[in-house]
Design a protein around this motif. Structure first.
Motif, PDB file in Angstrom:
ATOM      1  N   ASP A 129     -14.291 -41.253   3.585  1.00  0.00           N
ATOM      2  CA  ASP A 129     -13.583 -40.410   4.550  1.00  0.00           C
ATOM      3  C   ASP A 129     -12.739 -41.280   5.474  1.00  0.00           C
ATOM      4  N   ASP A 131      -8.765 -36.676   9.254  1.00  0.00           N
ATOM      5  CA  ASP A 131      -8.256 -35.343   8.926  1.00  0.00           C
ATOM      6  C   ASP A 131      -6.772 -35.228   9.233  1.00  0.00           C
ATOM      7  N   ALA A 135      -4.575 -28.246   7.838  1.00  0.00           N
ATOM      8  CA  ALA A 135      -5.046 -28.197   6.448  1.00  0.00           C
ATOM      9  C   ALA A 135      -3.913 -27.655   5.584  1.00  0.00           C
ATOM     10  N   ASP A 149      -8.970 -39.029   2.411  1.00  0.00           N
ATOM     11  CA  ASP A 149      -9.864 -40.027   1.826  1.00  0.00           C
ATOM     12  C   ASP A 149      -9.095 -41.318   1.612  1.00  0.00           C
ATOM     13  N   SER A 179      -7.165 -27.836   2.388  1.00  0.00           N
ATOM     14  CA  SER A 179      -8.061 -28.828   2.970  1.00  0.00           C
ATOM     15  C   SER A 179      -7.303 -29.726   3.946  1.00  0.00           C
ATOM     16  N   ASN A 180      -8.013 -30.256   4.937  1.00  0.00           N
ATOM     17  CA  ASN A 180      -7.422 -31.229   5.858  1.00  0.00           C
ATOM     18  C   ASN A 180      -7.988 -32.633   5.656  1.00  0.00           C
ATOM     19  N   ILE A 181      -8.767 -32.847   4.610  1.00  0.00           N
ATOM     20  CA  ILE A 181      -9.450 -34.116   4.350  1.00  0.00           C
ATOM     21  C   ILE A 181      -8.444 -35.221   4.018  1.00  0.00           C
ATOM     22  N   ASN A 201      -8.026 -39.738  12.502  1.00  0.00           N
ATOM     23  CA  ASN A 201      -7.288 -38.517  12.218  1.00  0.00           C
ATOM     24  C   ASN A 201      -5.787 -38.757  12.285  1.00  0.00           C
ATOM     25  N   ALA A 227      -4.710 -37.114   0.669  1.00  0.00           N
ATOM     26  CA  ALA A 227      -4.822 -36.190   1.798  1.00  0.00           C
ATOM     27  C   ALA A 227      -4.618 -34.753   1.363  1.00  0.00           C
TER      28      ALA A 227
END
Length: 122
Positions: free
Chosen positions: A52, A55, A59, A40, A36-38, A98, A27
């Motif tokens: 993905d 989120d 971020a 995986d 980043s707010n991703i 999320n 994350a």
């Protein structure tokens, strides 16, 4: 010797990470020009690229993570270029989606550590 497992959905560094016996989560992190707010995930028993997951609520990079077999928790971090945050998020590892706000720490920090066992984060 190591073997190539796969790639993240987006190249980044200074991530949070946690896992259960089935999935590994990665994350946040830094992607120029900022945080980043991703989130995986990978399936640990198979090789392949990350997928993905969802989120983070904010971020950020350089915080800590811990997990139980059910839940992953991501705490603190730094938002580039603004500064440290005290945000705590959680996800349910078996489902994609999320992160949800779990509350706040009493002090904003970054580059801290997390640990856990089968009974939850410590």
């Amino acid at each position: 010797n190591s073997t190539d497992f796969g790639d993240l959905s987006r190249a980044r560094y200074n991530l949070f990470s946690c896992s259960n016996p089935i999935r590994g989560l990665f994350a946040g992190g830094y992607v120029a020009p900022g945080s980043s707010n991703i989130i995986d995930y990978i399936t640990i028993s198979t090789i392949g690229n990350a997928t993905d997951f969802g989120d983070l609520t904010v971020a950020r990079e350089g915080g800590s993570a811990c997990s139980s077999p059910t839940r992953g928790v991501f705490a603190d971090g730094v938002v580039t270029p603004t500064g440290n945050v005290n945000v705590i998020d959680y996800v349910t590892i078996s489902t994609q989606g999320n992160a949800v706000d779990f509350g706040d720490r009493t002090e904003a920090r970054n580059k801290i550590f997390g640990c856990s066992n089968a009974h939850g984060g410590l």
